[in-house]
Each structure stands twice: as C-alpha cells, then as structure tokens.
Design a protein around this motif. Structure first.
Motif, PDB file in Angstrom:
ATOM      1  N   LEU A  76       1.422  -1.504   0.216  1.00 17.09           N
ATOM      2  CA  LEU A  76       0.300  -0.170   0.322  1.00 17.09           C
ATOM      3  C   LEU A  76       0.373   1.413   0.061  1.00 17.09           C
ATOM      4  CD1 LEU A  76      -2.630   0.389   0.109  1.00 17.09           C
ATOM      5  CD2 LEU A  76      -3.119   0.564   2.199  1.00 17.09           C
ATOM      6  N   ALA A  77       1.984   1.153   0.465  1.00 16.19           N
ATOM      7  CA  ALA A  77       2.679   2.246   1.338  1.00 16.19           C
ATOM      8  C   ALA A  77       3.188   2.884  -0.480  1.00 16.19           C
ATOM      9  CB  ALA A  77       3.667   2.050   1.770  1.00 16.19           C
ATOM     10  N   GLU A  78       3.637   1.926  -1.270  1.00  7.47           N
ATOM     11  CA  GLU A  78       4.405   1.799  -2.637  1.00  7.47           C
ATOM     12  C   GLU A  78       3.634   2.718  -3.314  1.00  7.47           C
ATOM     13  OE1 GLU A  78       4.377  -1.119  -0.333  1.00  7.47           O
ATOM     14  OE2 GLU A  78       7.015  -1.278  -0.187  1.00  7.47           O
ATOM     15  N   LYS A  79       1.976   1.932  -3.571  1.00  4.31           N
ATOM     16  CA  LYS A  79       1.137   2.568  -4.217  1.00  4.31           C
ATOM     17  C   LYS A  79       0.410   4.014  -3.873  1.00  4.31           C
ATOM     18  CE  LYS A  79      -0.932  -2.377  -4.995  1.00  4.31           C
ATOM     19  NZ  LYS A  79      -2.112  -3.106  -4.962  1.00  4.31           N
ATOM     20  N   GLU A  80       0.779   3.884  -2.929  1.00  2.00           N
ATOM     21  CA  GLU A  80       0.885   5.573  -2.639  1.00  2.00           C
ATOM     22  C   GLU A  80       2.158   6.912  -3.204  1.00  2.00           C
ATOM     23  OE1 GLU A  80      -1.814   6.891  -0.806  1.00  2.00           O
ATOM     24  OE2 GLU A  80      -2.959   5.590  -1.622  1.00  2.00           O
ATOM     25  N   ALA A  81       2.406   5.754  -2.997  1.00  2.00           N
ATOM     26  CA  ALA A  81       3.881   6.685  -3.425  1.00  2.00           C
ATOM     27  C   ALA A  81       4.178   6.588  -5.086  1.00  2.00           C
ATOM     28  CB  ALA A  81       5.153   6.200  -3.267  1.00  2.00           C
ATOM     29  N   ILE A  82       3.855   5.855  -5.072  1.00  2.00           N
ATOM     30  CA  ILE A  82       3.881   5.968  -7.521  1.00  2.00           C
ATOM     31  C   ILE A  82       2.079   6.971  -7.344  1.00  2.00           C
ATOM     32  CG2 ILE A  82       2.650   4.123  -8.904  1.00  2.00           C
ATOM     33  CD1 ILE A  82       4.707   2.112  -7.525  1.00  2.00           C
ATOM     34  N   GLY A  83       1.100   6.698  -6.754  1.00  2.00           N
ATOM     35  CA  GLY A  83       0.405   7.472  -7.076  1.00  2.00           C
ATOM     36  C   GLY A  83       0.303   8.982  -7.590  1.00  2.00           C
ATOM     37  N   LYS A  84       1.051   9.430  -6.266  1.00  2.00           N
ATOM     38  CA  LYS A  84       1.453  10.661  -6.174  1.00  2.00           C
ATOM     39  C   LYS A  84       2.441  11.195  -7.177  1.00  2.00           C
ATOM     40  CE  LYS A  84       0.455  10.969  -0.847  1.00  2.00           C
ATOM     41  NZ  LYS A  84       1.721  11.441   0.348  1.00  2.00           N
ATOM     42  N   ALA A  85       3.404  10.212  -6.788  1.00  2.00           N
ATOM     43  CA  ALA A  85       4.662  10.365  -8.691  1.00  2.00           C
ATOM     44  C   ALA A  85       3.933  10.588  -9.461  1.00  2.00           C
ATOM     45  CB  ALA A  85       5.994   9.855  -8.541  1.00  2.00           C
ATOM     46  N   CYS A  86       2.798   9.563  -9.859  1.00  5.65           N
ATOM     47  CA  CYS A  86       2.217   9.861 -11.642  1.00  5.65           C
ATOM     48  C   CYS A  86       1.318  10.794 -11.263  1.00  5.65           C
ATOM     49  CB  CYS A  86       1.222   8.138 -11.645  1.00  5.65           C
ATOM     50  SG  CYS A  86       2.982   7.361 -11.604  1.00  5.65           S
ATOM     51  N   ALA A  87       0.627  11.022 -10.300  1.00  4.13           N
ATOM     52  CA  ALA A  87       0.073  12.193 -10.867  1.00  4.13           C
ATOM     53  C   ALA A  87      -0.013  13.075 -10.899  1.00  4.13           C
ATOM     54  CB  ALA A  87      -1.283  12.266  -9.913  1.00  4.13           C
ATOM     55  N   GLU A  88       1.501  13.763 -10.638  1.00  3.62           N
ATOM     56  CA  GLU A  88       2.150  15.089 -10.854  1.00  3.62           C
ATOM     57  C   GLU A  88       2.550  15.617 -11.729  1.00  3.62           C
ATOM     58  OE1 GLU A  88       3.395  17.435  -8.795  1.00  3.62           O
ATOM     59  OE2 GLU A  88       1.137  16.446  -7.484  1.00  3.62           O
ATOM     60  N   LEU A  89       2.417  14.202 -13.318  1.00  3.40           N
ATOM     61  CA  LEU A  89       2.853  13.978 -14.727  1.00  3.40           C
ATOM     62  C   LEU A  89       1.518  14.298 -15.411  1.00  3.40           C
ATOM     63  CD1 LEU A  89       4.959  10.970 -14.143  1.00  3.40           C
ATOM     64  CD2 LEU A  89       5.760  13.100 -14.734  1.00  3.40           C
ATOM     65  N   VAL A  90       0.498  14.312 -15.130  1.00  9.54           N
ATOM     66  CA  VAL A  90      -0.819  14.379 -15.970  1.00  9.54           C
ATOM     67  C   VAL A  90      -1.053  16.233 -15.843  1.00  9.54           C
ATOM     68  CG1 VAL A  90      -3.317  14.525 -15.726  1.00  9.54           C
ATOM     69  CG2 VAL A  90      -1.920  12.642 -14.353  1.00  9.54           C
ATOM     70  N   ARG A  91      -1.963  16.942 -16.740  1.00 10.67           N
ATOM     71  CA  ARG A  91      -1.656  18.222 -16.619  1.00 10.67           C
ATOM     72  C   ARG A  91      -2.979  18.700 -16.414  1.00 10.67           C
ATOM     73  NH1 ARG A  91       1.367  16.357 -21.399  1.00 10.67           N
ATOM     74  NH2 ARG A  91      -0.690  16.376 -22.637  1.00 10.67           N
ATOM     75  N   PRO A  92      -3.372  20.184 -15.972  1.00  9.83           N
ATOM     76  CA  PRO A  92      -4.586  20.223 -15.851  1.00  9.83           C
ATOM     77  C   PRO A  92      -5.379  19.331 -17.754  1.00  9.83           C
ATOM     78  CG  PRO A  92      -3.108  21.807 -14.797  1.00  9.83           C
ATOM     79  CD  PRO A  92      -2.430  20.510 -15.786  1.00  9.83           C
TER      80      PRO A  92
END
Length: 169
Positions: A76-92
């Motif tokens: 779960l901790a890894e999924k959360e970290a990946i989730g935050k990092a990947c979401a940063e790559l998405v543009r508005p």
C-alpha cells in the motif's frame, strides 16, 4: 496434447486469470480457436466455466487473490507513493486512460484537482468520482466483474482505439 489434458490446462488457466479471450486461451494451450471453442463447450457443460462473448470466465474462483479489495492491500505505501508521483505528470484538463489495476487506482485518487477526462474500465475509479463535478469519467462498457472491479468487453485490450494508455499497472 490430448483433449482432456488441454481442457484441464484451460481450466487451470482460467482459475488463475478468471477471464480470458479465445485468443489468449488458444495461445496458452497452443491450439486453434476452433479447438478452444469445442473445449470451452465441454467445460461449460461440466459447470466449470461460463462462455462469454469472445472468451470464457471461471464460475467459482478458488481464491480471492485476484479480487480488487485483496490486491489493493498489498504494498500500500508503494502504491500511494507511485500514485502521487504519477499524478504529478498529468496536466490539467488532459484526457487519460486508467485501467483496472490497484496501483493506478491510487493515481486516480490524486487527479481531481487537475480536472482531467478519465477514460476507464475500472469500477473503483468510476465509483471514486461518481459524485465529482470537476472531472468527467468515461466508462468502456462491457460485462461487470465486481470482484475484480472491472468492466470486460469486446475491446478488452484497448477499449478506445486511437488512445495510448499512459497509466497501466
């Protein structure tokens, strides 16, 4: 390979993946589509599997190992970290395709502020944003597999031709 052995392998494979297309099954057992169709008819008559449009699914899984809720508790901790990092790559306002994996569900959790258009076959992602007003969710359609948290249909590999999945688990 004898028909009984092939049918046994098909049954074991479906227990592992829960759903597979005719093409996937044929490749797995190194048989023609016609042979696989005949084998699936026999397996369905025994009650072990259920044929679907273009494939087959297991009737009663042996384990909950593939259930979304069970998979989502692992790392779960890894999924959360990946989730935050990947979401940063998405543009508005970007349109993105998110599949039904548990890791990309954690990406989806951090996207609302970016107001994207989310295209998905994931029931958990759709439910996450069921009441959201800042973004649009487009579902692929298909047959609902609630335990897996997914919609499976004719377009299983790419429900939206012309789009390339950015986030895939």
């Amino acid at each position: 390979m004898q028909p009984e052995e092939r049918q046994h392998r098909i049954g074991e494979y479906l227990q592992q993946v829960e759903f597979a297309s005719l093409e996937e099954i044929a490749k797995q057992v190194d048989a023609s589509l016609s042979t696989v169709r005949r084998d699936l008819t026999i397996l369905e008559a025994s009650g072990a599997i259920r044929r679907t449009h273009g494939g087959a699914r297991v009737v009663v899984p042996k384990t909950d190992e593939f259930a979304f809720s069970a998979r989502d508790t692992h790392q779960l901790a890894e999924k959360e970290a990946i989730g935050k990092a990947c979401a940063e790559l998405v543009r508005p306002n970007q349109s993105i395709i998110i599949d039904a994996g548990t890791t990309v569900f954690h990406v989806a959790r951090y996207l609302e502020a970016k107001s994207p258009q989310i295209i998905t076959n994931s029931l958990p992602v759709a439910n996450l944003y069921a009441l959201a007003t800042r973004l649009e969710v487009v579902l692929s359609g298909g047959v609902i597999y609630p335990r897996l948290g997914v919609l499976v249909g004719l377009w299983r590999s790419n429900p939206f031709p012309g789009f390339t999945p950015m986030l895939r688990s």
